[in-house]
Scaffold this active site. Structure first.
Site, PDB file in Angstrom:
ATOM      1  N   ASN A 149      18.002  19.458 -41.510  1.00  0.00           N
ATOM      2  CA  ASN A 149      17.838  20.631 -42.362  1.00  0.00           C
ATOM      3  C   ASN A 149      16.370  21.034 -42.341  1.00  0.00           C
ATOM      4  O   ASN A 149      15.543  20.505 -43.084  1.00  0.00           O
ATOM      5  CB  ASN A 149      18.307  20.325 -43.778  1.00  0.00           C
ATOM      6  CG  ASN A 149      19.803  20.111 -43.855  1.00  0.00           C
ATOM      7  OD1 ASN A 149      20.570  21.065 -43.835  1.00  0.00           O
ATOM      8  ND2 ASN A 149      20.221  18.855 -43.926  1.00  0.00           N
ATOM      9  N   GLU A 150      16.060  21.981 -41.475  1.00  0.00           N
ATOM     10  CA  GLU A 150      14.682  22.414 -41.278  1.00  0.00           C
ATOM     11  C   GLU A 150      14.253  23.380 -42.390  1.00  0.00           C
ATOM     12  O   GLU A 150      15.086  23.842 -43.178  1.00  0.00           O
ATOM     13  CB  GLU A 150      14.555  23.096 -39.918  1.00  0.00           C
ATOM     14  CG  GLU A 150      14.934  22.233 -38.727  1.00  0.00           C
ATOM     15  CD  GLU A 150      13.870  21.173 -38.386  1.00  0.00           C
ATOM     16  OE1 GLU A 150      12.979  20.936 -39.211  1.00  0.00           O
ATOM     17  OE2 GLU A 150      13.954  20.603 -37.286  1.00  0.00           O
ATOM     18  N   PRO A 151      12.937  23.665 -42.489  1.00  0.00           N
ATOM     19  CA  PRO A 151      12.482  24.650 -43.468  1.00  0.00           C
ATOM     20  C   PRO A 151      13.293  25.933 -43.397  1.00  0.00           C
ATOM     21  O   PRO A 151      13.584  26.449 -42.317  1.00  0.00           O
ATOM     22  CB  PRO A 151      11.024  24.882 -43.067  1.00  0.00           C
ATOM     23  CG  PRO A 151      10.599  23.565 -42.488  1.00  0.00           C
ATOM     24  CD  PRO A 151      11.801  23.067 -41.745  1.00  0.00           C
ATOM     25  N   THR A 162       9.724  19.464 -34.885  1.00  0.00           N
ATOM     26  CA  THR A 162      10.747  18.432 -34.734  1.00  0.00           C
ATOM     27  C   THR A 162      11.000  18.144 -33.258  1.00  0.00           C
ATOM     28  O   THR A 162      11.162  16.988 -32.854  1.00  0.00           O
ATOM     29  CB  THR A 162      12.057  18.871 -35.423  1.00  0.00           C
ATOM     30  OG1 THR A 162      11.798  19.090 -36.811  1.00  0.00           O
ATOM     31  CG2 THR A 162      13.141  17.827 -35.262  1.00  0.00           C
TER      32      THR A 162
END
Length: 638
Positions: free
Chosen positions: A161-163, A180
């Site tokens: 779950n990235e920004p 990432t």
């Protein structure tokens, strides 16, 4: 050993338990999981676990395997759901999380295969959405997750779950953040091989778990951990959503906790137990905060900076400033081997013997010149008997193209001299055949490993010659733990430690320099340092020369010691900095672009010079002499 309880600070919005080492933290978490499994077994129920991959949970899985083998912990009643998987990703690839989980845990315990669930990275794109919905539904059918284990990425991601991820997000296909991807490159050899997407549980899926444990080890996680625990809830740091979960706990080692207010600036939290190191840190912090040299700080500055308590302990600002300033000033020396015929009472190194035997340990074949090349040059120039010991071959950090190029050269050279040309042709053909069909992440053949090791060896020897180190004083240890042909290494073993013991006994140095990356729980530098510590422990009390030996620790290419920690700072002139750069350039296979560049796109020489200049600038900001650059060291008392 727990350092400080959460209840003692009001800055943290999540309960944080700090352990001295990652191993202690991992064992603690493993026993929490084991207790849950046993409690469920006693009730005849299943324990439903959400599991993570990456380096953070490896120690937890290792302890769970030990509990299974040695203490009878059964996984028969355990159901697992993994957080994520790269997409696309076949399950038998070395980089797949299916492979990871079986290697680290599932193949070593008695879990039922049908109870293991890992997102499927082989699905056709049109089937992904329905699959993700079914994945969440299956968790609900099992009654939900009893416990979710998490790591944290440097973007603040949990799972993938990235920004920008929503707090209500479900399991889905996501695009990976460039940072990432960069961090994942160490497993894929090159960034361009890292998948651009992944399947991941959503933040909403994760936070449905009844308990959550977030792990963080090492200094590299310190900044993002502080933002997660002390910052505002924001989708810019998805892990911060955990602040809304009533049963989340954070377990970290002392290095991941470095940026927490209670650790970094404890005087902002409450009363402090002031010692010399903490006093120095506080005064340096205040000097930089007020943008004043140390000797210009006033009583009012201390009061405005919440340091009135320090004045009560130490007297007025004037005397405190002088005390701290003098302490920092005494770290500066142009004589890293000690200045002959001088009073050494206020110097970091002894004056005698005037010409010392110096042993520099370099984990990889370039860490010596990158990390302390200016000091190395000065030690040689000042007449010390300098030895360099390269602890590992560094062979995995060579591009396949370079191996092919050197194989071509060897063949041409053999044919030119009419020496063993037929045998060389066969060996050359073997190298070409292997490299032509090599799979991503595949272990190099022994011949290719040897070629790559020889490339690194030749570069290291050339750099030593440039620095004036005698050929006989260059040692290639090739410690066995490293020689796997892959990123993953073997555990430190008896042979490794004995290699270090042997060279110490052979040289009997007055000074030892070593890569002091105590704060990285996973890297090669830490393993090499552990071998040195173990060897010294064996020799202590048995070797008389060791009673008059100093061990100085330098940092690697990535970070530098904080000023309050520095015990020896060696100034580097513009001319010496250029010589250091030229020594680094001898490592041609690492020039322009290294195999494992990390998250920093600068070349190694650029990182090194920027770091050295930053250290000198910091000393200048504190009101000390202005230098072009500085290399810094901390003395380790063994």
């Amino acid at each position: 050993m727990e350092v400080l309880n959460y209840s003692e600070t009001t800055f943290e919005k999540l309960p944080v338990t700090v352990f001295e080492t990652s191993r202690e933290g991992a064992i603690y978490v493993a026993h929490e999981i084991a207790e849950l499994i046993r409690a469920k077994q006693a009730k005849g129920e299943q324990a439903v676990l959400g599991l993570a991959t990456g380096s953070s949970p490896i120690g937890v899985y290792k302890e769970l395997v030990r509990l299974h083998r040695e203490e009878g912990l059964s996984f028969q009643n355990v159901v697992t759901f993994n957080l994520d998987e790269y997409y696309p990703m076949p399950p038998d690839e070395l980089q797949s999380y299916v492979y990871f989980m079986h290697e680290q845990l599932f193949d070593h315990v008695d879990i039922r295969p049908e109870n293991v669930h890992i997102p499927d990275g082989t699905l056709a794109i049109e089937k992904v959405k329905a699959y993700c919905q079914a994945y969440d539904k299956l968790m609900e059918d099992y009654g939900g997750l009893d416990l979710q284990l998490l790591g944290i990425g440097r973007t603040g991601h949990i799972g993938f779950n990235e920004p920008g991820s929503a707090s209500t997000s479900a399991t889905r296909l996501v695009k990976l953040d460039p940072l990432t991807i960069t961090d994942a490159a160490k497993d894929f050899i090159k960034e361009e091989y890292v998948p651009l997407r992944a399947l991941t549980m959503g933040v909403g899926t994760i936070t449905k778990a009844r308990q959550i444990i977030l792990l963080a080890w090492g200094e590299g996680k310190a900044k993002i951990l502080q933002e997660t625990v002390e910052g505002k809830i924001s989708d810019a740091v998805p892990a911060s959503f955990l602040q809304q979960h009533p049963h989340t706990r954070v377990v970290v080692d002392q290095w991941a906790a470095l940026e927490l207010t209670r650790i970094k600036t404890p005087w902002l939290v409450g009363m402090c137990a002031w010692d010399d190191v903490l006093i120095r840190r506080a005064v340096i912090w205040l000097s930089l905060k007020m943008q004043k040299p140390i000797l210009k700080l006033t009583d009012e500055d201390y009061k405005d900076g919440s340091l009135s308590d320090l004045l009560v302990e130490s007297g007025n600002a004037y005397s405190l400033n002088i005390r701290v300033f003098n302490g920092i000033q005494h770290t500066i020396t142009g004589w890293p081997g000690g200045k002959p015929n001088s009073n050494d009472a206020q110097r970091p190194e002894r004056a005698l013997p005037a010409h010392k035997r110096v042993l520099i340990f370099s984990p990889h074949p370039d860490d010596d010149v990158i990390s302390m090349g200016g000091t190395l040059l000065r030690l040689v120039d000042q007449g010390h008997d300098v030895h360099v010991a390269y602890q590992t071959s560094g062979n995995i950090a060579v591009f396949d193209d370079d191996a092919r190029r050197f194989a071509d050269f060897a063949l041409d050279f053999a044919q030119k001299l009419h020496v063993g040309a037929n045998k060389m042709q066969r060996e050359h053909a073997e190298v070409v055949e292997f490299l032509s069909h090599k799979k991503l992440g595949e272990e190099d053949s022994l011949l290719v490993q040897d070629i790559k090791a020889l490339i690194r060896k030749g570069e290291a020897a050339a750099a030593c010659r440039f620095c004036g180190v005698k050929d006989a004083n260059v040692h290639f240890m090739n410690m066995p733990f490293y020689e796997t042909g892959q990123v993953k290494k073997k555990p430190l073993g008896e042979e490794d430690i004995q290699e270090v013991v042997n060279i110490l006994q052979e040289i009997q140095p007055h000074q030892i320099f070593a890569a002091g990356d105590l704060r990285d729980p996973h890297g090669t530098h830490k393993v090499c340092l552990d071998a040195i510590f173990a060897a010294l422990a064996r020799l202590k009390g048995k070797e008389a020369w060791l009673d008059d030996c100093y061990l100085w620790l330098y940092r690697g290419a990535w970070q530098e010691w904080d000023v309050e920690e520095i015990e020896m700072a060696v100034p580097i002139s513009p001319e010496e900095l250029m010589r250091k750069r030229q020594a680094i350039f001898k490592h041609q296979s690492q020039k322009d672009s290294a195999v494992f560049p990390g998250n920093d796109k600068r070349e190694f020489w650029q990182r090194s010079e920027d770091r050295n200049r930053a250290t000198a600038k910091r000393y200048d900001q504190l009101g000390l002499a202005e230098y072009e650059a500085m290399e810094a060291f901390v003395r380790y008392r063994f």
